[in-house]
Design a protein around this motif. Structure first.
Motif, PDB file in Angstrom:
ATOM      1  N   HIS A   4      32.832 -26.932 -61.334  1.00 15.88           N
ATOM      2  CA  HIS A   4      32.489 -25.631 -60.766  1.00 15.88           C
ATOM      3  C   HIS A   4      33.433 -25.365 -59.595  1.00 15.88           C
ATOM      4  N   PRO A   5      34.481 -24.581 -59.791  1.00 17.05           N
ATOM      5  CA  PRO A   5      35.433 -24.359 -58.693  1.00 17.05           C
ATOM      6  C   PRO A   5      34.773 -23.601 -57.536  1.00 17.05           C
ATOM      7  N   LEU A   6      35.216 -23.898 -56.318  1.00 15.67           N
ATOM      8  CA  LEU A   6      34.704 -23.214 -55.138  1.00 15.67           C
ATOM      9  C   LEU A   6      35.609 -22.038 -54.782  1.00 15.67           C
ATOM     10  N   GLU A   7      35.026 -21.101 -54.029  1.00 10.65           N
ATOM     11  CA  GLU A   7      35.746 -19.933 -53.502  1.00 10.65           C
ATOM     12  C   GLU A   7      36.566 -19.211 -54.575  1.00 10.65           C
ATOM     13  N   ASP A   8      37.874 -19.066 -54.350  1.00  9.77           N
ATOM     14  CA  ASP A   8      38.681 -18.308 -55.313  1.00  9.77           C
ATOM     15  C   ASP A   8      39.496 -19.238 -56.200  1.00  9.77           C
ATOM     16  N   LEU A  41      39.405 -21.985 -67.819  1.00  5.41           N
ATOM     17  CA  LEU A  41      38.189 -22.668 -68.257  1.00  5.41           C
ATOM     18  C   LEU A  41      37.008 -22.406 -67.326  1.00  5.41           C
ATOM     19  N   ALA A  42      37.288 -22.152 -66.033  1.00  6.38           N
ATOM     20  CA  ALA A  42      36.203 -21.919 -65.077  1.00  6.38           C
ATOM     21  C   ALA A  42      36.757 -21.107 -63.924  1.00  6.38           C
ATOM     22  N   VAL A  43      35.911 -20.259 -63.357  1.00  3.77           N
ATOM     23  CA  VAL A  43      36.336 -19.362 -62.281  1.00  3.77           C
ATOM     24  C   VAL A  43      35.337 -19.464 -61.131  1.00  3.77           C
ATOM     25  N   GLY A  44      35.849 -19.628 -59.907  1.00  2.00           N
ATOM     26  CA  GLY A  44      34.970 -19.688 -58.727  1.00  2.00           C
ATOM     27  C   GLY A  44      34.378 -18.318 -58.420  1.00  2.00           C
ATOM     28  N   PRO A  45      33.398 -18.290 -57.494  1.00  5.18           N
ATOM     29  CA  PRO A  45      32.700 -17.031 -57.199  1.00  5.18           C
ATOM     30  C   PRO A  45      33.562 -16.020 -56.441  1.00  5.18           C
ATOM     31  N   GLY A  46      34.676 -16.479 -55.860  1.00  2.93           N
ATOM     32  CA  GLY A  46      35.528 -15.580 -55.075  1.00  2.93           C
ATOM     33  C   GLY A  46      35.491 -15.946 -53.615  1.00  2.93           C
ATOM     34  N   LYS A  47      36.439 -15.403 -52.860  1.00  2.00           N
ATOM     35  CA  LYS A  47      36.595 -15.721 -51.450  1.00  2.00           C
ATOM     36  C   LYS A  47      35.872 -14.680 -50.610  1.00  2.00           C
ATOM     37  N   ARG A  48      35.433 -15.102 -49.450  1.00  2.00           N
ATOM     38  CA  ARG A  48      34.742 -14.216 -48.540  1.00  2.00           C
ATOM     39  C   ARG A  48      35.784 -13.391 -47.769  1.00  2.00           C
ATOM     40  N   ALA A  49      35.654 -12.077 -47.765  1.00  2.00           N
ATOM     41  CA  ALA A  49      36.581 -11.230 -47.021  1.00  2.00           C
ATOM     42  C   ALA A  49      36.417 -11.496 -45.532  1.00  2.00           C
ATOM     43  N   GLU A  50      37.561 -11.677 -44.823  1.00  2.00           N
ATOM     44  CA  GLU A  50      37.506 -12.012 -43.396  1.00  2.00           C
ATOM     45  C   GLU A  50      36.889 -10.896 -42.560  1.00  2.00           C
ATOM     46  N   SER A  51      37.110  -9.661 -42.978  1.00  2.00           N
ATOM     47  CA  SER A  51      36.666  -8.548 -42.140  1.00  2.00           C
ATOM     48  C   SER A  51      35.193  -8.205 -42.365  1.00  2.00           C
ATOM     49  N   THR A  52      34.759  -8.214 -43.619  1.00  2.00           N
ATOM     50  CA  THR A  52      33.404  -7.746 -43.893  1.00  2.00           C
ATOM     51  C   THR A  52      32.439  -8.878 -44.226  1.00  2.00           C
ATOM     52  N   GLY A  53      32.949 -10.076 -44.555  1.00  2.00           N
ATOM     53  CA  GLY A  53      32.081 -11.189 -44.895  1.00  2.00           C
ATOM     54  C   GLY A  53      31.614 -11.133 -46.338  1.00  2.00           C
ATOM     55  N   GLU A  54      31.988 -10.089 -47.044  1.00  2.00           N
ATOM     56  CA  GLU A  54      31.597  -9.882 -48.435  1.00  2.00           C
ATOM     57  C   GLU A  54      32.429 -10.787 -49.349  1.00  2.00           C
ATOM     58  N   ILE A  55      31.791 -11.290 -50.423  1.00  2.00           N
ATOM     59  CA  ILE A  55      32.526 -12.118 -51.385  1.00  2.00           C
ATOM     60  C   ILE A  55      33.253 -11.221 -52.381  1.00  2.00           C
ATOM     61  N   ILE A  56      34.568 -11.470 -52.536  1.00  2.00           N
ATOM     62  CA  ILE A  56      35.394 -10.649 -53.415  1.00  2.00           C
ATOM     63  C   ILE A  56      35.621 -11.403 -54.718  1.00  2.00           C
ATOM     64  N   ALA A  57      35.034 -10.914 -55.803  1.00  2.00           N
ATOM     65  CA  ALA A  57      35.167 -11.583 -57.094  1.00  2.00           C
ATOM     66  C   ALA A  57      36.616 -11.539 -57.553  1.00  2.00           C
ATOM     67  N   LEU A  58      37.018 -12.575 -58.288  1.00  2.00           N
ATOM     68  CA  LEU A  58      38.370 -12.620 -58.830  1.00  2.00           C
ATOM     69  C   LEU A  58      38.488 -11.673 -60.023  1.00  2.00           C
TER      70      LEU A  58
ATOM     71  N   LEU G   3      52.178  -8.384 -70.355  1.00  2.00           N
ATOM     72  CA  LEU G   3      51.850  -8.983 -69.056  1.00  2.00           C
ATOM     73  C   LEU G   3      51.117  -7.975 -68.175  1.00  2.00           C
ATOM     74  N   HIS G   4      49.952  -8.348 -67.659  1.00  2.00           N
ATOM     75  CA  HIS G   4      49.223  -7.514 -66.710  1.00  2.00           C
ATOM     76  C   HIS G   4      49.283  -8.178 -65.349  1.00  2.00           C
ATOM     77  N   PRO G   5      50.176  -7.744 -64.458  1.00  2.00           N
ATOM     78  CA  PRO G   5      50.297  -8.412 -63.151  1.00  2.00           C
ATOM     79  C   PRO G   5      49.022  -8.220 -62.324  1.00  2.00           C
ATOM     80  N   LEU G   6      48.700  -9.208 -61.512  1.00  2.00           N
ATOM     81  CA  LEU G   6      47.541  -9.143 -60.629  1.00  2.00           C
ATOM     82  C   LEU G   6      47.965  -8.627 -59.249  1.00  2.00           C
ATOM     83  N   GLU G   7      46.987  -8.113 -58.516  1.00  2.00           N
ATOM     84  CA  GLU G   7      47.155  -7.658 -57.127  1.00  2.00           C
ATOM     85  C   GLU G   7      48.382  -6.734 -56.977  1.00  2.00           C
TER      86      GLU G   7
END
Lengths: 97, 97, 97, 97, 97, 97, 97
Positions: A4-8, A41-58, G3-7
């Motif tokens: 289970h990967p963490l963050e992003d 194979l697996a994707v983490g929940p995303g990283k927390r935005a520094e400004s808003t604290g909200e988790i940004i999904a990948l 190819l679909h580039p990210l960000e």
């Protein structure tokens, strides 16, 4: 074993033998960075935005084929299989065939 | 002796002999970074978000098995046992067996 | 002489001979970073949060025993005694015996 | 000549011969960073906080004795006297005797 | 020719022969950074604050004598005269005689 | 061919032979950074402020003569002419004759 | 393959033989960075602004001819064709012919 990967972070199974052209010629390595492909194979929940604290999904889903930077990531052997744990920012593009 | 990690640090007991495949073959070291596994013994309260000042709890619990980057962390010997103090960001994934 | 650390700095009296195991064997130094322990003699008021301007008190008190990174800190000799001035972020964990 | 430091800079007159123990023994230099002491001659108005734009006054006053990092600061010769211009962040602690 | 510095840059005419003591002795160069003095010929409008977008005027005026870090700045020859373009942050102190 | 610089970049045609004094003497190169002059041919729309998302226009116009840092910029040959693409922050001052 | 580039990444097909002048003379490589041109094949959705969380679209469209820094980007071979994946910030200017 289940990762289970963490963050992003994401877990990728690298594709094999991508370093040849469509006509089958092997491309010799140069000093330039070359990306590789793999399946997600697996994707983490995303990283927390520094400004808003909200988790940004990948913008990456399990089953996607992705192109990633060869210098990113950490190799890990799970059940005899070589996988990679990458940061989301090491993924350059998704491949749609 | 009891360790209380500060901020987003965790204390991990490294697992042994993870560097072989499922069939028991030893993988020789390459130049690539390889992660290691361990069990989480203690977890800090979390880091304070720079923007809001709020403490962000880690997504890791005591007893979790984690995969972490081999280059992170600080070795410490507690009661004759070799432990690691890691930053939360050095943990790549949780292992669910 | 009395030291009043500024911002998030603390003054620590390093403990002696921590680099041996429970059974008394001396651990030879390796290339890996090893932490050290010490007792906290003075604690600064804390650092000002960049976003809110509020001073954030350290989670460390005078009398605490702390584990800190060996590469952090500045040595200072006060009244013939070798002390260390550390940043709060160089403290990895508190030890509760 | 009169120096008015800008932002969070301070002017310090370094104390002499601090590198000996209470019993008078000279401590040989090691590879470790050693701080030095000095007296504060002038203090800047403080730095502007990035988030609020407000000027944050230094917690240092003219006449204070401070311990500072030896690698910080800029030497300047004023009226035949060797002084140091330091950033406020290079000051580790105030000395109260 | 007239130079209008951008952002928080200033144009300085370096003073000559500051590297001697009050009694006239030349100070040999050491490995330590030594500041220099000069007169301010032009001052930019100031830098835009990252948080508020507001332009922050420099606390330096044309005609000020300033002490600046020797390693900062860019040399420029204007009408046969050697001048320096400095960032405002390279100015350590103003000199009031 | 027409170049439209992105963000805060500008296109500059470097002036020739600026490295001599008013009396015509050639100044030998030293280890110090020396700026160069040039004429602005094109200006980007400006960079987006990180805090507000607003685009900040450059304080540089087409036709301005600017002094810029020699180490900044990217050389490009357009229609047989050697031009430079600079970041706005590499421009030190405008020249008003 | 598609190819679909990210960000804020883009896919570029490098133009050939740009390193000669209008009169056809080949310019020998110097130590200076030289940009290259190419045609944009795919553009990512843009990067999320750190402050507001809003996605900022790139000012680049499919079909644009762009000048980019030679040191940026990652080479990738797609269907026997050598392409480049660039970050939006590696693009210096658009070319309008």
């Amino acid at each position: 074993m289940n990762l289970h990967p963490l963050e992003d972070r994401i877990v990728v199974r690298p594709a094999e033998s991508e370093e040849r052209t469509a006509s089958g010629l092997v491309i010799p390595d140069t000093a330039k960075e070359k990306p590789q492909q793999g399946q997600v194979l697996a994707v983490g929940p995303g990283k927390r935005a520094e400004s808003t604290g909200e988790i940004i999904a990948l913008d990456i889903k399990v089953g996607d084929t992705v192109v990633y930077s060869k210098y990113g990531g950490t190799e890990i052997t799970v059940d005899g299989e070589d996988l990679l744990i990458l940061n989301g920012r090491d993924v350059l593009a998704k491949v749609v065939k």
